[in-house]
Write an enzyme that holds these catalytic residues in place. Structure first.
Site, PDB file in Angstrom:
ATOM      1  N   ASP A   1      50.294 -34.046 -40.544  1.00 27.89           N
ATOM      2  CA  ASP A   1      49.443 -34.015 -39.353  1.00 27.89           C
ATOM      3  C   ASP A   1      49.661 -32.715 -38.585  1.00 27.89           C
ATOM      4  OD1 ASP A   1      48.742 -36.470 -40.090  1.00 27.89           O
ATOM      5  OD2 ASP A   1      49.461 -37.516 -38.306  1.00 27.89           O
TER       6      ASP A   1
ATOM      7  N   GLU B   1      50.659 -29.785 -39.708  1.00 32.17           N
ATOM      8  CA  GLU B   1      50.030 -28.639 -40.377  1.00 32.17           C
ATOM      9  C   GLU B   1      48.515 -28.660 -40.142  1.00 32.17           C
ATOM     10  OE1 GLU B   1      52.991 -27.892 -44.166  1.00 32.17           O
ATOM     11  OE2 GLU B   1      51.749 -29.665 -44.141  1.00 32.17           O
ATOM     12  N   TYR B   2      47.946 -29.890 -40.171  1.00 28.00           N
ATOM     13  CA  TYR B   2      46.512 -30.009 -39.918  1.00 28.00           C
ATOM     14  C   TYR B   2      46.180 -29.507 -38.509  1.00 28.00           C
ATOM     15  CZ  TYR B   2      41.821 -31.823 -39.479  1.00 28.00           C
ATOM     16  OH  TYR B   2      40.471 -31.922 -39.297  1.00 28.00           O
ATOM     17  N   ASP B   3      46.987 -29.955 -37.545  1.00 22.70           N
ATOM     18  CA  ASP B   3      46.719 -29.571 -36.159  1.00 22.70           C
ATOM     19  C   ASP B   3      46.756 -28.055 -35.980  1.00 22.70           C
ATOM     20  OD1 ASP B   3      46.307 -32.116 -35.382  1.00 22.70           O
ATOM     21  OD2 ASP B   3      48.349 -32.446 -34.660  1.00 22.70           O
TER      22      ASP B   3
ATOM     23  N   LEU C   1      17.082 -57.438 -51.432  1.00 23.28           N
ATOM     24  CA  LEU C   1      17.495 -58.098 -52.669  1.00 23.28           C
ATOM     25  C   LEU C   1      17.161 -59.579 -52.588  1.00 23.28           C
ATOM     26  CD1 LEU C   1      21.064 -56.545 -53.025  1.00 23.28           C
ATOM     27  CD2 LEU C   1      19.110 -56.080 -54.507  1.00 23.28           C
TER      28      LEU C   1
ATOM     29  N   GLU D   1      29.328 -55.480 -57.441  1.00 24.10           N
ATOM     30  CA  GLU D   1      29.847 -54.758 -56.284  1.00 24.10           C
ATOM     31  C   GLU D   1      29.963 -55.717 -55.116  1.00 24.10           C
ATOM     32  OE1 GLU D   1      27.047 -51.676 -55.370  1.00 24.10           O
ATOM     33  OE2 GLU D   1      27.284 -50.719 -57.321  1.00 24.10           O
TER      34      GLU D   1
ATOM     35  N   LYS E   1      29.106 -57.141 -51.640  1.00 28.97           N
ATOM     36  CA  LYS E   1      27.942 -56.985 -50.768  1.00 28.97           C
ATOM     37  C   LYS E   1      28.476 -56.837 -49.349  1.00 28.97           C
ATOM     38  CE  LYS E   1      23.363 -58.915 -49.870  1.00 28.97           C
ATOM     39  NZ  LYS E   1      23.319 -58.556 -48.474  1.00 28.97           N
TER      40      LYS E   1
ATOM     41  N   ASP F   1      28.828 -56.514 -45.582  1.00 30.60           N
ATOM     42  CA  ASP F   1      28.017 -57.079 -44.511  1.00 30.60           C
ATOM     43  C   ASP F   1      27.924 -56.066 -43.373  1.00 30.60           C
ATOM     44  OD1 ASP F   1      26.479 -58.876 -43.223  1.00 30.60           O
ATOM     45  OD2 ASP F   1      28.088 -60.263 -42.698  1.00 30.60           O
TER      46      ASP F   1
ATOM     47  N   ARG G   1      17.483 -48.364 -42.191  1.00 35.23           N
ATOM     48  CA  ARG G   1      16.515 -48.939 -43.106  1.00 35.23           C
ATOM     49  C   ARG G   1      15.122 -49.041 -42.464  1.00 35.23           C
ATOM     50  NH1 ARG G   1      14.607 -53.910 -44.614  1.00 35.23           N
ATOM     51  NH2 ARG G   1      14.290 -54.105 -46.855  1.00 35.23           N
TER      52      ARG G   1
ATOM     53  N   TYR H   1      26.466 -46.764 -52.375  1.00 39.54           N
ATOM     54  CA  TYR H   1      26.356 -47.546 -53.609  1.00 39.54           C
ATOM     55  C   TYR H   1      25.115 -47.262 -54.451  1.00 39.54           C
ATOM     56  CZ  TYR H   1      24.214 -50.431 -49.941  1.00 39.54           C
ATOM     57  OH  TYR H   1      23.505 -50.852 -48.858  1.00 39.54           O
TER      58      TYR H   1
ATOM     59  N   LYS I   1      24.118 -55.744 -60.512  1.00 45.67           N
ATOM     60  CA  LYS I   1      23.097 -54.749 -60.866  1.00 45.67           C
ATOM     61  C   LYS I   1      23.148 -54.465 -62.359  1.00 45.67           C
ATOM     62  CE  LYS I   1      23.814 -52.411 -56.453  1.00 45.67           C
ATOM     63  NZ  LYS I   1      24.288 -51.212 -55.769  1.00 45.67           N
TER      64      LYS I   1
ATOM     65  N   LYS J   1      25.234 -64.955 -52.856  1.00 44.52           N
ATOM     66  CA  LYS J   1      25.789 -65.191 -51.521  1.00 44.52           C
ATOM     67  C   LYS J   1      26.914 -66.210 -51.596  1.00 44.52           C
ATOM     68  CE  LYS J   1      23.265 -63.019 -48.387  1.00 44.52           C
ATOM     69  NZ  LYS J   1      22.685 -63.676 -47.349  1.00 44.52           N
TER      70      LYS J   1
ATOM     71  N   CYS K   1      48.421 -73.229 -12.383  1.00 46.95           N
ATOM     72  CA  CYS K   1      49.027 -73.118 -13.710  1.00 46.95           C
ATOM     73  C   CYS K   1      49.401 -74.516 -14.219  1.00 46.95           C
ATOM     74  CB  CYS K   1      50.264 -72.228 -13.624  1.00 46.95           C
ATOM     75  SG  CYS K   1      51.204 -72.194 -15.159  1.00 46.95           S
TER      76      CYS K   1
ATOM     77  N   CYS L   1      53.592 -74.448 -14.296  1.00 47.21           N
ATOM     78  CA  CYS L   1      54.441 -74.341 -13.104  1.00 47.21           C
ATOM     79  C   CYS L   1      53.701 -74.713 -11.826  1.00 47.21           C
ATOM     80  CB  CYS L   1      55.029 -72.936 -12.996  1.00 47.21           C
ATOM     81  SG  CYS L   1      53.822 -71.675 -12.557  1.00 47.21           S
TER      82      CYS L   1
ATOM     83  N   CYS M   1      48.577 -66.667 -14.192  1.00 49.81           N
ATOM     84  CA  CYS M   1      49.601 -67.311 -13.388  1.00 49.81           C
ATOM     85  C   CYS M   1      50.510 -66.192 -12.904  1.00 49.81           C
ATOM     86  CB  CYS M   1      50.384 -68.292 -14.260  1.00 49.81           C
ATOM     87  SG  CYS M   1      51.911 -68.831 -13.486  1.00 49.81           S
TER      88      CYS M   1
ATOM     89  N   CYS N   1      57.470 -69.011 -13.923  1.00 50.44           N
ATOM     90  CA  CYS N   1      56.767 -69.954 -14.772  1.00 50.44           C
ATOM     91  C   CYS N   1      57.498 -70.141 -16.112  1.00 50.44           C
ATOM     92  CB  CYS N   1      55.355 -69.457 -15.035  1.00 50.44           C
ATOM     93  SG  CYS N   1      54.443 -70.541 -16.140  1.00 50.44           S
TER      94      CYS N   1
HETATM   95  S1  IVH Z   1      21.882 -52.248 -53.491  1.00 53.61           S
HETATM   96  C1  IVH Z   1      17.496 -52.146 -54.269  1.00 53.61           C
HETATM   97  N1  IVH Z   1      24.439 -52.663 -53.148  1.00 53.61           N
HETATM   98  O1  IVH Z   1      22.363 -55.691 -48.835  1.00 53.61           O
HETATM   99  C2  IVH Z   1      18.951 -52.157 -54.133  1.00 53.61           C
HETATM  100  N2  IVH Z   1      22.966 -53.275 -51.380  1.00 53.61           N
HETATM  101  O2  IVH Z   1      20.408 -57.855 -48.912  1.00 53.61           O
HETATM  102  C3  IVH Z   1      19.345 -52.652 -52.816  1.00 53.61           C
HETATM  103  N3  IVH Z   1      24.099 -54.187 -49.384  1.00 53.61           N
HETATM  104  O3  IVH Z   1      19.552 -53.767 -48.061  1.00 53.61           O
HETATM  105  C4  IVH Z   1      20.601 -52.131 -52.336  1.00 53.61           C
HETATM  106  N4  IVH Z   1      26.143 -54.028 -50.180  1.00 53.61           N
HETATM  107  O4  IVH Z   1      21.840 -53.026 -47.044  1.00 53.61           O
HETATM  108  C5  IVH Z   1      23.198 -52.775 -52.609  1.00 53.61           C
HETATM  109  N5  IVH Z   1      26.735 -52.955 -52.971  1.00 53.61           N
HETATM  110  C6  IVH Z   1      25.514 -53.058 -52.441  1.00 53.61           C
HETATM  111  C7  IVH Z   1      25.308 -53.573 -51.142  1.00 53.61           C
HETATM  112  C8  IVH Z   1      24.002 -53.671 -50.646  1.00 53.61           C
HETATM  113  C9  IVH Z   1      25.403 -54.394 -49.134  1.00 53.61           C
HETATM  114  C10 IVH Z   1      23.002 -54.505 -48.444  1.00 53.61           C
HETATM  115  C11 IVH Z   1      21.925 -53.442 -48.372  1.00 53.61           C
HETATM  116  C12 IVH Z   1      20.657 -54.174 -48.786  1.00 53.61           C
HETATM  117  C13 IVH Z   1      21.013 -55.601 -48.480  1.00 53.61           C
HETATM  118  C14 IVH Z   1      20.161 -56.536 -49.293  1.00 53.61           C
END
Ligand code: IVH
Length: 710
Positions: free
Chosen positions: A63, A65-67, A113, A147, A149, A151, A170, A256, A323, A347, A444, A447, A462, A468
């Site tokens: 860190d 050296e970075y600074d 998807l 992969e 998914k 959130d 999006r 991704y 995929k 899901k 409280c 007490c 409290c 207490c």
């Molecule tokens: S692929 C056409 N890969 O999930 C291909 N999407 O419910 C679509 N998401 O709109 C994207 N992880 O925002 C892909 N490993 C992943 C993902 C992913 C999360 C989201 C993405 C997409 C939504 C669809």
């Protein structure tokens, strides 16, 4: 990613770097005779160090050296403002607030998807893919990439000549919003790539669960409303018009999909797996939790294995994305108006459930905060039985309009305690008479003292003037626990007995306990009493200042910052020789400590009651001091370690020792990991990952040897 709370994460560290990315130290050659080429080389060197730190998790300089390099950059940019390049590390948070986000039309729409929820539906997907390929005359059976998914919030990034120039949300798929300057603040998003290509990629902006919890804690302390979940927090951040506010949110990015490269729509890769490797090689962050399967059976096995470990990744995932790997097969399968035919989301079962609120329990915390805890009818939630949920404070009770007897929706996200998300008000009809409003207490529950509410806080407290017993019990348990003083035997039961008998009136009284007093406790044998006394004697002799300060539980001072104070003052005696103002000045000057935290220490030390308590410890023979640490030891410099299982010391302590030797601790094993340290009951995933990536495995003794440089 590491979860360590090091000050390093405090500096703005962008990423980029083109071909000059050997991350040498060009600035050293330039000395102080600045020239433009040396400046550009310095920018690239810094961007490469950022990438190693934030993306690869594998820094190659300290860190400090970075600074030094970063300060040199700031100086040159101040002297030669006309040299400054738009992708300079100084430009992450350098943009003025917008009044709206410009709309951007894209040529390849961002699709969504289709979802599946069961093995049957996955089998149907596989069958559809095979049928599609057969009818296109393709005899090769499909292989799939799995992969997580994530959130989070979907985004698209565009790089031209290797430089990040555009980032969009999006939107409706075809038209997105330009959030480039907000995305620029995300430290794991490279501002430039390792080679000067043009490309468009898609991915997700998200927040890790631990970062989210910290963010919400801070919001609650400031009296702000907590975010419901990491996704909302990330989404809200991207919609901020002022990039400075975005920079305060701990956002991350994972990519991704490659949309096109060099604008030609052609990139020469045959498979998705090859593309992900390519993106990684360019320095872009890509998930490491990716699997390839080549049959439906293997797919189903992988999916159910994932389901069991969905919380093993540090961020929320709501399922998996499956995929087709071969791009030629993707092309022949094509897409519907909404979604591709070559991919599907699986899901996970919901981590939400409906149950009834039975009563509200009042919890008195170490600092006197009275928080409501919801006692629920037990309900199954993602594999465990839930019967309690946390309610942050009384404002939240009011906001939810919660009443005892209500049906509520509870949700569990990762390891976070279940939360009440909403009240099902429609279920009240006909039951109104059994519902009871929840009224915040005025005294409280332990007490009986009158509660107060500080002007700057939402919490009810409290004041502890009586004092207490509940607060004292919590403070004692905190002081004795493993991460603090680690005084063995002083569990909740003993602590409660000591307080109930009036033998301990503050934490320092522990060290004046006599054998007779301990023996007089209920169900106390001679052997146990001697063990407790021995633990106190050991602690009196061995207490380090850092553990002692952690145990005091000062506001804003956890293990990491307690260590910094201990490094500065070495012993309690020396700390007490300085005035609170002097301590403030010294701590505020420590990199990353910050004035707010230093101010909290000053205010704590300025209290008469604190001085009296600390002197009482000294009088009772406890004078904690910090052992000499060779802070410049570098036996682990540039090394990344991952720890799994239980070791003889708390994790925080082991991590501290590794970091003091220049190493870094991460939460997962990759081929970049230098060692996996294994204690008892290690995680199988980590051990397997270490074997797969040929990462050397150390037991605790091995770690100690390495730390000693042997
Ligand atoms: S692929 C056409 N890969 O999930 C291909 N999407 O419910 C679509 N998401 O709109 C994207 N992880 O925002 C892909 N490993 C992943 C993902 C992913 C999360 C989201 C993405 C997409 C939504 C669809």
């Amino acid at each position: 990613m590491a979860t360590s709370d090091t000050p390093r994460s405090a500096h703005a560290r962008p990423t980029a770097g083109h071909e000059h990315s050997s991350a040498a130290q060009p600035s050293q050659q330039s000395g102080h005779s600045d020239n433009h080429a040396a400046y550009v080389a310095l920018v690239h060197a810094l961007l490469e160090h950022d990438r190693r730190y934030y993306v690869d998790n594998n820094p190659s300089i300290t860190d400090h050296e970075y600074d030094v390099l970063r300060k040199r950059l700031d100086r040159i940019e101040a002297e030669h403002p006309d040299w400054v390049v738009p992708y300079s590390p100084s430009k992450r948070v350098g943009h003025v607030p917008l009044s709206a986000f410009p709309k951007v039309e894209r040529s390849v729409p961002m699709l969504s998807l289709d979802n599946t929820y069961s093995a049957e539906e996955l089998a149907e997907f596989d069958e559809r893919v095979r049928r599609g390929l057969r009818s296109a005359g393709d005899p090769v059976p499909p292989a799939y990439i799995l992969e997580p998914k994530i959130d989070g919030i979907g985004i698209e990034l565009t790089y031209r000549d290797g430089v990040f120039i555009l980032g969009t949300t999006r939107g409706d798929g075809l038209v997105g919003e330009d959030v480039t300057n907000n995305l620029r603040t995300i430290k794991s998003l490279p501002l430039s790539l390792r080679s000067p290509v043009g490309l468009t990629v898609r991915g997700e902006v998200y927040m890790q669960r631990d970062d989210f919890a910290q963010l919400n804690d801070a919001r609650l302390k400031r009296g702000e409303e907590p975010f419901k979940n990491p996704r909302n927090a990330a989404g809200g951040a991207l919609k901020q018009l002022d990039p400075r506010l975005v920079a305060e949110r701990p956002l991350r990015v994972l990519l991704y999909e490659l949309v096109d490269e060099s604008g030609a729509g052609e990139h020469g890769h045959a498979t998705h797996a090859a593309i992900l490797d390519h993106l990684r090689a360019l320095g872009l962050p890509v998930s490491r939790d990716i699997q390839r399967v080549d049959s439906l059976d293997a797919l189903l096995t992988a999916v159910s294995a994932w389901q069991a470990r969905r919380n093993s990744v540090p961020f929320d995932i709501d399922g998996l994305v499956i995929k087709v790997d071969r791009l030629a097969q993707r092309a022949s399968l094509g897409m519907t108006a909404r979604a591709p035919r070559w991919a599907i989301a699986y899901k996970f079962p919901a981590q939400q459930a409906i149950t009834r609120l039975r009563e509200i329990e009042l919890n008195v915390g170490r600092t006197g905060t009275i928080t409501p805890v919801a006692i629920l009818d037990p309900v199954e939630l993602a594999g465990t039985t839930v019967s309690r949920a946390s309610l942050h404070n009384w404002d939240q009770v009011a906001r939810l309009d919660l009443q005892v007897g209500d049906d509520v929706l509870v949700e569990k996200a990762g390891e976070i305690i279940p939360q009440i998300i909403t009240v099902l008000r429609e279920r009240r009809h006909g039951r109104e008479r059994v519902l009871q409003p929840i009224v915040p207490p005025t005294t409280c529950p332990v007490c009986g003292d009158t509660l107060m509410r500080r002007a700057d806080e939402v919490a009810l407290r409290c004041p502890g003037t009586r004092p207490c017993p509940a607060q004292l019990r919590e403070a004692l348990a905190f002081f004795c626990n493993r991460a603090a003083m680690n005084i063995e035997g002083f569990g909740d039961k003993i602590v409660a007995d000591l307080v109930a008998r009036g033998l301990v009136k503050d934490v320092a009284d522990l060290f004046s306990l006599t054998r007779e007093q301990i023996l007089a406790l209920p169900r106390m044998g001679e052997k146990s009493a001697d063990n407790l006394l021995a633990a106190l004697t050991k602690s009196r002799k061995e207490a380090t200042l850092s553990r002692f300060l952690t145990g005091l539980g000062m506001p804003l001072i956890g293990e990491v910052w307690a260590q910094k104070i201990a490094d500065r003052y070495q012993s309690l005696d020396r700390l007490l020789q300085h005035s609170p103002e002097e301590v403030f000045a010294a701590l505020a000057a420590i990199h990353g400590f910050g004035e707010e935290r230093a101010g909290a220490v000053r205010d704590y030390l300025a209290l008469g009651s604190t001085r009296a308590l600390l002197n009482k410890f000294l009088t009772a023979g406890l004078s904690p001091r910090e052992p000499e640490r060779t802070l410049t030891s570098s036996t682990l410099l540039g090394k990344t370690l991952c720890i799994t299982g239980t070791l003889s010391q708390p994790r925080g302590e082991i991590q501290r020792r590794i970091e003091a030797a220049g190493g870094k601790v991460t939460g997962s094993v990759s081929r970049k990991t230098s060692y996996l340290v294994i204690g008892s009951e290690p995680g199988e995933d980590k051990r397997k990952a270490a074997e797969k990536n040929s990462v050397p495995i150390l037991d605790e003794e091995g770690l100690n040897r390495v730390l000693r440089g042997q």
